[in-house]
Design an enzyme around this catalytic site. Sequence first.
Site, short mmCIF file in Angstrom:
data_model
loop_
_atom_site.label_atom_id
_atom_site.label_comp_id
_atom_site.label_asym_id
_atom_site.label_seq_id
_atom_site.Cartn_x
_atom_site.Cartn_y
_atom_site.Cartn_z
NE ARG A 12 -8.89 -5.65 -9.04
CZ ARG A 12 -9.91 -4.83 -8.82
NH1 ARG A 12 -10.47 -4.78 -7.64
NH2 ARG A 12 -10.39 -4.07 -9.79
CG ASP B 124 -0.93 0.96 2.35
OD1 ASP B 124 -1.35 0.18 3.22
OD2 ASP B 124 0.26 1.03 2.02
CD GLU C 164 1.82 2.02 -1.59
OE1 GLU C 164 1.31 0.95 -1.22
OE2 GLU C 164 3.03 2.20 -1.68
CG HIS D 196 0.63 -9.90 0.54
ND1 HIS D 196 1.52 -9.07 1.17
CD2 HIS D 196 0.47 -9.41 -0.70
CE1 HIS D 196 1.87 -8.10 0.33
NE2 HIS D 196 1.25 -8.29 -0.81
NE ARG E 172 5.69 -3.88 -2.90
CZ ARG E 172 4.74 -3.57 -2.01
NH1 ARG E 172 3.98 -2.50 -2.20
NH2 ARG E 172 4.52 -4.34 -0.98
NE ARG F 283 4.43 -4.87 6.10
CZ ARG F 283 5.02 -4.06 5.24
NH1 ARG F 283 4.32 -3.50 4.27
NH2 ARG F 283 6.31 -3.80 5.32
#
Length: 887
Positions: free
Chosen positions: A590, A552, A515, A143, A405, A722
């Site tokens: 996390r 989220d 989520e 990320h 994913r 996001r």
Amino acid sequence: MKDPLFFLKEDIHLLGDLLGEVLKEQLGLDFFESVETVRKLSKSGRAGKDKDFYHLLDLLRNLSAEQMIPLSRAFSQFLSLANFAENHHRIRRRRDYELKAGASAQRGSTEDVVSELLRQGQSPELILQTVKDMRIQLVLTAHPTEINRRTLQSKYLNIAKSLNTKDRKDLTPREKRELRIALKREIMAAWMTSEIHEQRPTPVEEARGGLVIFETVLWNALPNYLRIMDEVLRKHLGHSLPLESCPIRFDSWMGGDRDGNPSVTPEMTRKTVYMTRWLAAELYYVELEALVKDLSMQESSAELKAVVGSRLEPYRALLRPLRERMRATGFYYYELYNKRVHPGKRSGVGEEKVFTEAKELLEPLMLAYHSLIKTGAGIIAEGRLADVIRRVHVFGLTLVRLDVRQDSSRHASLLRMILQARGVGDYQSFSEKQKQEFLVADLQNSQAVIPESLFLNDEDADTLSTFQVLADLPADSMGAYVISMAREPSDILAVEWLQKACAVKVPLRVVPLFEQVEDLRNSGRTLEALFSVPWYLQRIKGQQEIMIGYSDSAKTAGRLTASWELYQAQEVITEVCTRYGVHGTLFHGRGGSVSRGGGPTYKAIAAQPPGSIQGTMRVTEQGEMILTKFGLPELAIRNLELYSSAVLEATLRPALTPTPAWRKHMQELSESAEISYRQVIEHTPEFIDYFQAATPERELAFLKVGSRPPRRKGTGAIKSLRAIPWSFAWTQTRLHLPTWLGMEKAFEKSIEKGALEEIRTMYEQWPFFRSTIDLVEMVLAKSDSRIAALYDEALVPNSLKPIGEEMRFRLQKITDFVLQINRHSTLVEDNPTLKRSIQVRNPYVDPINLMQIELLRRLRKDPNSEIFKKALVITINGIAAGMRNTG
């Protein structure tokens, strides 16, 4: 006796002096004096002299962008240097514990937890078996929160190594001079290196960058960590850790996480897998080469002689062919990565057979190990050879396993096209019952068939190609298939169907991700319906992994509500799994920031619901936290210990079960906080405009630090944004709003009803609640209303300024409530190291914030100015370095 922080202060002072020398030499005395002027004014302003603070503000407002660039770089570099000094100080503290004979073990170490469990009456047999059975998987993700370039990171790592040498008490005057020169050399090299990413990385480049941590740290830290664990078990339990026992393994999302990232194509996934196997082979080759040199012994067991014959140096005779096969394996995957050969072809790699399974390497290594044991050379067997064997058990031939994913809607869309081509009907118009019946019938009867003639749009073709690539790749390279937005059993069964239809030889385990808040609330119902499908219950053989998302849920409902919903979801998931005879492994998604579930490892695990950790867990390690936790060998060992120790303790000594009264109170707090949070985020019409005006959210795109777009598809500013840039943007302004918004109203309402003492009791006795408050306190200590107000003053239209005033008023309220709850007079007063860290940073972060405000103001008037963009990126990097946990 010296203050424990004395040596940290000394390191920071030295690095600051050396940076000053570099600035003088590179930009001249006048520039250095301007840096000193800014630093002194900032420090004085922090000490309460408002006149100096506003003098600083005026000074920085009048600088040109060209002047701001080196100035902001200077302060940013100091903050990065301070970060590594603090990391080194953590290592020093660990060494101090080990040097003090007879002192208690460091909290969270294997020694500490095992001895404490024994003291409380746990049987040695149970502790040993629990350790053997533990399965912890750390999942590295890419990320976009790691703002430092890898080039700069390597220089900072060299600085940290020099600080380690500096701690030696026997350095001669000449060695001290050389050390100072070495430090200055690295600082100058960092100063002369651009910190700006020129291009956004591809997913494969992200994965390659992530693998650096394995090459430089984890490859060696992992066996050292296992040696420590082995030593503790021998000492306290009388048994060693079996070579095959691997409490911790590593997986990755880099190159496999395609949810909302069009850059992660099937070809990118394929290249990532080839790259990891190529790198693993290179690392093993070095180890085998060293073993060939080390194992020169002549005496061997009959079993080894039966394999190699009567050889003068039997171990070398055994290992040399392995070494050459590993060379061939590395070359093969290097050629695959570069598309020079096709999968399955061996052209160009010689006669040797490429390793395809870990056991091909493991069996001869174990033969050598047992031979050494039998011939009285156990101490040699337990050296490098044991380390290599343990690496094979942990890393396999692939170094790190790759998860995939994808969003559930993509699978449904592909199935719709396949079924239409088969003449079955419109899959997406089926009821949930009809979907399940169709999927299960096909799975049971081997009728999962994809027609040869199939016309697909680009998205559906990409989804299908992903499964086809999974069928081609080595099974041991793959981890889990994670389904975002999984809400019904059919979402899971659809992936099983597609794996079967595409002939995936060893199907990936399928992991639903819950989520959104509503999905968390319905997770138990979804799993119950899934486990009620006989075919699926038989398929999983008593093992199910369930992922819960922290990002989220917090973004949409607020952190307090998300934390409580996640806690309750884990309780329900655990109960459903137990009822169906399934061992559930929770996968915690996390982030790095507290608003996304980040925080100290040990506290986070200790705060989980009792029974939710039964020797297994998975956790994502994201962004800048990878370097923070695993960037240095000693830090990596400490963090690996924290994970395994916390899981061991949580398994054998679960956290306290909350009382019904606490649960009721927590539910009331959660409901109040959610209403308040949503009132601001969703029902204040001007809030989105305020957010985009007051923060650099739109300008974060200039960073080019991640392959993933900052927004999902959609038009809603907050909904489609996001969670990472949502948190990152507020961190830049020092308001940290996502971490606390809503809590202030919840606590105000509760305390007004006279519940303060009950809340204090919850804080003192309930680990979950204490962790929640402590993490908020940490973030509040990093917040700054005055800085946030200056963003509003310069950037926010007058009509929107009341929103900012209200948010800052709420920030003060939550600060007051937290101090009432934990009975502190000042924030983080019980953590002097953190308090000192924040105090050191503030005078350096403040000027960067002030320059960022001015640059944002100018850039929004002249959005095409490249010099403004460049200067702004440097300020973003600097503030991120100062805040540390940014996203």
